[in-house]
Design a protein around this motif. Structure first.
Motif, PDB file in Angstrom:
ATOM      1  N   LEU A 313       0.839  -1.185   0.000  1.00 29.08           N
ATOM      2  CA  LEU A 313       0.000   0.000   0.000  1.00 29.08           C
ATOM      3  C   LEU A 313       0.878   1.240   0.000  1.00 29.08           C
ATOM      4  CD1 LEU A 313      -2.609  -1.140   2.686  1.00 29.08           C
ATOM      5  CD2 LEU A 313      -3.021  -0.930   0.222  1.00 29.08           C
ATOM      6  N   VAL A 314       0.525   2.214  -0.849  1.00 30.59           N
ATOM      7  CA  VAL A 314       1.278   3.460  -0.927  1.00 30.59           C
ATOM      8  C   VAL A 314       0.307   4.625  -0.759  1.00 30.59           C
ATOM      9  CG1 VAL A 314       3.041   2.460  -2.444  1.00 30.59           C
ATOM     10  CG2 VAL A 314       1.059   3.607  -3.450  1.00 30.59           C
ATOM     11  N   PRO A 315       0.792   5.794  -0.379  1.00 30.92           N
ATOM     12  CA  PRO A 315      -0.107   6.944  -0.203  1.00 30.92           C
ATOM     13  C   PRO A 315      -0.817   7.318  -1.503  1.00 30.92           C
ATOM     14  CG  PRO A 315       2.036   7.366   0.797  1.00 30.92           C
ATOM     15  CD  PRO A 315       2.185   6.116  -0.006  1.00 30.92           C
ATOM     16  N   THR A 316      -2.024   7.818  -1.356  1.00 27.23           N
ATOM     17  CA  THR A 316      -2.825   8.225  -2.508  1.00 27.23           C
ATOM     18  C   THR A 316      -2.253   9.474  -3.163  1.00 27.23           C
ATOM     19  OG1 THR A 316      -4.749   7.377  -1.333  1.00 27.23           O
ATOM     20  CG2 THR A 316      -5.182   8.742  -3.258  1.00 27.23           C
ATOM     21  N   GLN A 317      -2.242   9.472  -4.507  1.00 28.77           N
ATOM     22  CA  GLN A 317      -1.818  10.607  -5.330  1.00 28.77           C
ATOM     23  C   GLN A 317      -0.365  11.018  -5.077  1.00 28.77           C
ATOM     24  OE1 GLN A 317      -5.087  13.405  -6.691  1.00 28.77           O
ATOM     25  NE2 GLN A 317      -5.753  13.083  -4.576  1.00 28.77           N
ATOM     26  N   GLU A 318       0.467  10.051  -4.687  1.00 29.12           N
ATOM     27  CA  GLU A 318       1.907  10.294  -4.529  1.00 29.12           C
ATOM     28  C   GLU A 318       2.627   9.545  -5.644  1.00 29.12           C
ATOM     29  OE1 GLU A 318       3.503  12.273  -2.615  1.00 29.12           O
ATOM     30  OE2 GLU A 318       2.002  12.861  -1.121  1.00 29.12           O
ATOM     31  N   MET A 319       2.758  10.206  -6.804  1.00 31.41           N
ATOM     32  CA  MET A 319       3.287   9.560  -7.994  1.00 31.41           C
ATOM     33  C   MET A 319       4.695   9.013  -7.795  1.00 31.41           C
ATOM     34  SD  MET A 319       3.891  11.235 -11.755  1.00 31.41           S
ATOM     35  CE  MET A 319       2.288  12.033 -11.698  1.00 31.41           C
ATOM     36  N   ASN A 320       5.564   9.776  -7.141  1.00 35.74           N
ATOM     37  CA  ASN A 320       6.947   9.346  -6.968  1.00 35.74           C
ATOM     38  C   ASN A 320       7.051   8.111  -6.071  1.00 35.74           C
ATOM     39  OD1 ASN A 320       7.961  11.400  -8.597  1.00 35.74           O
ATOM     40  ND2 ASN A 320       8.192  12.826  -6.883  1.00 35.74           N
ATOM     41  N   ILE A 321       6.242   8.068  -5.019  1.00 32.44           N
ATOM     42  CA  ILE A 321       6.268   6.910  -4.124  1.00 32.44           C
ATOM     43  C   ILE A 321       5.714   5.680  -4.839  1.00 32.44           C
ATOM     44  CG2 ILE A 321       5.409   5.973  -1.945  1.00 32.44           C
ATOM     45  CD1 ILE A 321       5.357   8.807  -0.849  1.00 32.44           C
ATOM     46  N   LEU A 322       4.664   5.880  -5.647  1.00 33.00           N
ATOM     47  CA  LEU A 322       4.114   4.777  -6.430  1.00 33.00           C
ATOM     48  C   LEU A 322       5.165   4.247  -7.403  1.00 33.00           C
ATOM     49  CD1 LEU A 322       1.768   2.988  -7.383  1.00 33.00           C
ATOM     50  CD2 LEU A 322       1.059   4.861  -8.897  1.00 33.00           C
ATOM     51  N   ALA A 323       5.867   5.150  -8.082  1.00 36.04           N
ATOM     52  CA  ALA A 323       6.904   4.742  -9.026  1.00 36.04           C
ATOM     53  C   ALA A 323       8.019   3.973  -8.315  1.00 36.04           C
ATOM     54  CB  ALA A 323       7.474   5.971  -9.730  1.00 36.04           C
ATOM     55  N   GLU A 324       8.388   4.422  -7.129  1.00 39.06           N
ATOM     56  CA  GLU A 324       9.436   3.740  -6.366  1.00 39.06           C
ATOM     57  C   GLU A 324       9.000   2.323  -5.983  1.00 39.06           C
ATOM     58  OE1 GLU A 324      12.001   4.302  -2.204  1.00 39.06           O
ATOM     59  OE2 GLU A 324      10.574   5.841  -2.857  1.00 39.06           O
ATOM     60  N   ALA A 325       7.745   2.186  -5.552  1.00 38.23           N
ATOM     61  CA  ALA A 325       7.237   0.860  -5.186  1.00 38.23           C
ATOM     62  C   ALA A 325       7.204  -0.072  -6.395  1.00 38.23           C
ATOM     63  CB  ALA A 325       5.840   0.991  -4.581  1.00 38.23           C
ATOM     64  N   MET A 326       6.803   0.465  -7.552  1.00 39.10           N
ATOM     65  CA  MET A 326       6.798  -0.341  -8.766  1.00 39.10           C
ATOM     66  C   MET A 326       8.211  -0.762  -9.134  1.00 39.10           C
ATOM     67  SD  MET A 326       3.979   1.881 -10.922  1.00 39.10           S
ATOM     68  CE  MET A 326       4.153   0.965 -12.439  1.00 39.10           C
ATOM     69  N   ASP A 327       9.136   0.168  -9.081  1.00 45.32           N
ATOM     70  CA  ASP A 327      10.533  -0.120  -9.403  1.00 45.32           C
ATOM     71  C   ASP A 327      11.088  -1.219  -8.498  1.00 45.32           C
ATOM     72  OD1 ASP A 327      13.115   0.099 -10.507  1.00 45.32           O
ATOM     73  OD2 ASP A 327      13.677   1.633  -9.045  1.00 45.32           O
ATOM     74  N   ASN A 328      10.781  -1.130  -7.208  1.00 42.14           N
ATOM     75  CA  ASN A 328      11.286  -2.116  -6.251  1.00 42.14           C
ATOM     76  C   ASN A 328      10.830  -3.529  -6.595  1.00 42.14           C
ATOM     77  OD1 ASN A 328      12.624  -0.161  -4.759  1.00 42.14           O
ATOM     78  ND2 ASN A 328      10.980   0.077  -3.262  1.00 42.14           N
ATOM     79  N   LEU A 329       9.545  -3.676  -6.911  1.00 38.30           N
ATOM     80  CA  LEU A 329       9.040  -5.013  -7.212  1.00 38.30           C
ATOM     81  C   LEU A 329       9.407  -5.470  -8.620  1.00 38.30           C
ATOM     82  CD1 LEU A 329       5.527  -5.308  -5.497  1.00 38.30           C
ATOM     83  CD2 LEU A 329       7.759  -6.105  -4.729  1.00 38.30           C
ATOM     84  N   MET A 330       9.443  -4.551  -9.571  1.00 33.93           N
ATOM     85  CA  MET A 330       9.848  -4.923 -10.923  1.00 33.93           C
ATOM     86  C   MET A 330      11.302  -5.388 -10.955  1.00 33.93           C
ATOM     87  SD  MET A 330       7.846  -1.790 -12.874  1.00 33.93           S
ATOM     88  CE  MET A 330       8.383  -2.098 -14.555  1.00 33.93           C
ATOM     89  N   SER A 331      12.088  -4.894 -10.009  1.00 38.22           N
ATOM     90  CA  SER A 331      13.512  -5.245  -9.935  1.00 38.22           C
ATOM     91  C   SER A 331      13.773  -6.506  -9.114  1.00 38.22           C
ATOM     92  CB  SER A 331      14.304  -4.088  -9.316  1.00 38.22           C
ATOM     93  OG  SER A 331      14.159  -2.902 -10.054  1.00 38.22           O
ATOM     94  N   ASN A 332      12.755  -7.009  -8.401  1.00 41.37           N
ATOM     95  CA  ASN A 332      12.990  -8.053  -7.415  1.00 41.37           C
ATOM     96  C   ASN A 332      11.992  -9.195  -7.603  1.00 41.37           C
ATOM     97  OD1 ASN A 332      13.362  -9.620  -5.104  1.00 41.37           O
ATOM     98  ND2 ASN A 332      13.757  -7.843  -3.803  1.00 41.37           N
ATOM     99  N   LYS A 333      12.372 -10.171  -8.419  1.00 38.72           N
ATOM    100  CA  LYS A 333      11.491 -11.308  -8.687  1.00 38.72           C
ATOM    101  C   LYS A 333      11.198 -12.091  -7.415  1.00 38.72           C
ATOM    102  CE  LYS A 333      11.009 -15.474 -11.507  1.00 38.72           C
ATOM    103  NZ  LYS A 333      11.601 -16.313 -12.589  1.00 38.72           N
ATOM    104  N   GLN A 334      12.182 -12.261  -6.559  1.00 34.91           N
ATOM    105  CA  GLN A 334      11.988 -13.023  -5.332  1.00 34.91           C
ATOM    106  C   GLN A 334      10.929 -12.390  -4.438  1.00 34.91           C
ATOM    107  OE1 GLN A 334      15.610 -13.755  -3.171  1.00 34.91           O
ATOM    108  NE2 GLN A 334      14.591 -14.953  -1.576  1.00 34.91           N
ATOM    109  N   GLU A 335      10.938 -11.048  -4.336  1.00 35.46           N
ATOM    110  CA  GLU A 335       9.954 -10.358  -3.523  1.00 35.46           C
ATOM    111  C   GLU A 335       8.562 -10.469  -4.153  1.00 35.46           C
ATOM    112  OE1 GLU A 335       8.531  -7.946  -0.260  1.00 35.46           O
ATOM    113  OE2 GLU A 335      10.035  -9.488  -0.643  1.00 35.46           O
ATOM    114  N   ARG A 336       8.481 -10.390  -5.479  1.00 33.33           N
ATOM    115  CA  ARG A 336       7.196 -10.579  -6.153  1.00 33.33           C
ATOM    116  C   ARG A 336       6.641 -11.965  -5.847  1.00 33.33           C
ATOM    117  NH1 ARG A 336       9.974  -8.640 -10.738  1.00 33.33           N
ATOM    118  NH2 ARG A 336       9.625 -10.599 -11.866  1.00 33.33           N
TER     119      ARG A 336
END
Length: 380
Positions: A313-336
Motif C-alpha cells: 500500500l502506498v499513499p494516494t496521489q503520490e506519484m513518486n512513491i508509487l513509481a518507487e514501489a513499482m521499481d522495487n518489485l519490478m527489480s525483485n522477482k523473489q519479492e514478487r
C-alpha cells in the motif's frame, strides 16, 4: 427463499460482477433468483447464471430537463414496483445509489424488505443534489443499507446503526484451465506485464499510474503496462501515453471478456485509485496469484491487501512513491514471488461461502424474524 435483484445494467463493472457472483451463490443454496435491470439486454456484458430469471425493463434514458426527469422517474417507480411485485420476492437486493433510491421508493407500503447495497463512500462520490436528496430521504425506509466495506459504511454514519450492515464482496478461486484470451494488439507475450484494470475515470487514477510507470519504464525495457477497461477518459489517457512516448509500452485494449488468463500471466497488478469501495479488481488479481500495489485510498484496499504480506500500500496521489514501489518489485522477482505466494489467500478470507453466510444472517433478521413477529402478533 425468493430473491430479486435490481440493478441499472449488467455492463462491465465491479457491482455488476458482484451481482453475478451473489446470484450464483444463492442459486447454489437452492433459492429462487430473479435479476431485474433498468436497461435492456443489449447492454449486457455479463451472462446471468443458469437457473436465474431475467427481466429487462429498458427504462434508462436521457431527460432533457428537470421536469422531464421528474416525470420519467415517476414512471420508472411504477414500472419497477410492478416488475418486482410480479416476482413475489421475500427480499429485494438493489445496487448503487440511484437504483437503490428508485427501488426503495417504488416498494413503499408493499411490505417487501429492500436491502440497498452501496459500493462507494458517499463522501467521495458525488451524484448531484437531486439524487443525494432522494438517497437521504429513501434510505431510512430501507430494511438495511449494506455497505461493501467498513470504509463505505463510515460514510453512512447519519443512518441509524439498526439500518446499516457490512458484507464484503466475495472472491472466487481462479482455477488453472486451458481457457485462453486472445491477446490484445500490441501486447507482447515475451515481455513482463504490469496489469491494471477498471473504468477509465478520474476515480481510478490512471492519469497518475501512467506517469509513474513512465518514471521507471527506461530502467525496465522488458516490461509493459496493460490497462484493461473502458471509460470517458480514454482519449485523454491515450494522449498522455503518446506525450510520454510510451506508445509501445502502455497498452489500453479496452474491456476484455475474460481477463483472468492475462492476470495469471501478469507479474504485478497496480492500481492508483483516488478512492474505492471494495475493489473487485484488486481481489481478483490476488486470486490469480498477482502481487498487488495499491494506493491506500479511502475505503477498500486496506481491507483486502495485507501490507507487506500479499501486497504493498502506498499513499494516494503520490506519484513518486508509487513509481518507487513499482521499481522495487519490478527489480525483485523473489519479492514478487513472496507476495504472490500469499495473495491467493484472499479467496479464503473472502470466500463465497462466508459471504453467503453473512447474507443469510441478514435475511434471518429482516425477513424471517419479521414474519415470525407478525405471526406472534396475530396470535396475541
Amino acid at each position: 427463499m425468493k430473491i430479486t435483484f435490481v440493478i441499472s445494467s449488467l455492463s462491465s463493472g465491479g457491482a455488476e460482477r458482484v451481482l453475478i457472483l451473489l446470484a450464483q451463490g444463492f442459486l447454489n443454496k437452492g433459492y429462487q433468483v430473479t435479476i431485474i435491470t433498468l436497461s435492456t439486454k443489449d447492454d449486457d456484458f455479463y451472462t446471468i447464471p443458469a437457473g436465474a430469471d431475467r427481466m429487462a425493463l429498458g427504462i434508462l434514458g436521457y431527460s432533457s430537463n428537470v421536469f422531464s426527469a421528474l416525470l420519467n422517474n415517476l414512471s420508472h417507480l411504477f414500472k419497477i414496483r410492478k416488475a418486482v411485485c410480479s416476482t413475489k420476492p421475500d427480499v429485494v437486493i438493489s445496487f448503487a445509489t440511484e437504483t437503490n433510491a428508485l427501488t426503495i421508493l417504488s416498494l413503499v407500503k408493499t411490505g417487501i424488505p429492500v436491502l440497498g447495497t452501496e459500493h462507494c463512500d458517499p463522501n467521495l462520490m458525488s451524484y448531484g443534489r437531486i439524487w443525494e436528496t432522494l438517497r437521504n430521504f429513501s434510505y431510512p425506509l430501507a430494511a438495511k443499507i449494506v455497505s461493501v466495506s467498513q470504509g463505505v459504511d463510515n460514510g453512512f454514519d447519519w443512518l441509524s446503526p439498526a439500518k446499516r450492515a457490512i458484507i464484503y464482496n466475495p472472491f472466487l478461486k481462479i482455477e488453472a484451465s486451458s481457457i485462453t484470451t486472445e491477446l490484445p494488439l500490441k501486447v507482447n507475450s515475451a515481455k513482463k506485464w504490469v496489469v491494471s484494470m477498471g473504468r477509465l475515470t478520474y476515480q481510478k487514477g490512471f492519469d497518475i499510474l501512467i506517469p509513474a510507470f513512465a518514471k521507471v519504464a527506461k530502467k525496465h525495457p522488458d516490461w509493459q503496462l496493460i490497462i484493461l477497461g473502458k471509460g470517458e477518459l480514454r482519449y485523454e489517457l491515450e494522449k498522455l501515453v503518446e506525450d510520454l512516448n510510451l506508445t509501445d509500452k502502455v497498452i489500453l485494449p479496452g474491456v476484455v471478456k475474460n481477463p483472468f488468463p492475462i492476470l495469471k500471466k501478469a507479474e504485478l497488478f497496480v492500481m492508483a485509485s483516488r478512492f474505492e469501495g471494495f475493489p473487485m479488481s484488486h481481489g481478483e488479481a490476488m486470486a490469480c496469484g498477482c502481487p498487488v500495489i495499491s494506493t491506500d485510498c479511502p475505503s477498500g484496499p486496506r481491507e483486502i491487501i495485507r501490507h507487506g504480506v500479499d501486497g504493498i500500500l502506498v499513499p494516494t496521489q503520490e506519484m513518486n512513491i508509487l513509481a518507487e514501489a513499482m521499481d522495487n518489485l519490478m527489480s525483485n522477482k523473489q519479492e514478487r514471488m513472496r507476495l504472490a505466494s500469499r495473495a491467493t489467500e484472499v479467496t479464503d478470507r473472502f470466500s463465497l461461502d462466508k459471504v453467503m453466510d453473512s447474507w443469510d444472517k441478514l435475511f434471518t433478521e429482516v425477513v424471517i424474524d419479521k414474519k415470525d413477529s407478525k405471526l406472534l402478533g396475530s396470535t396475541v
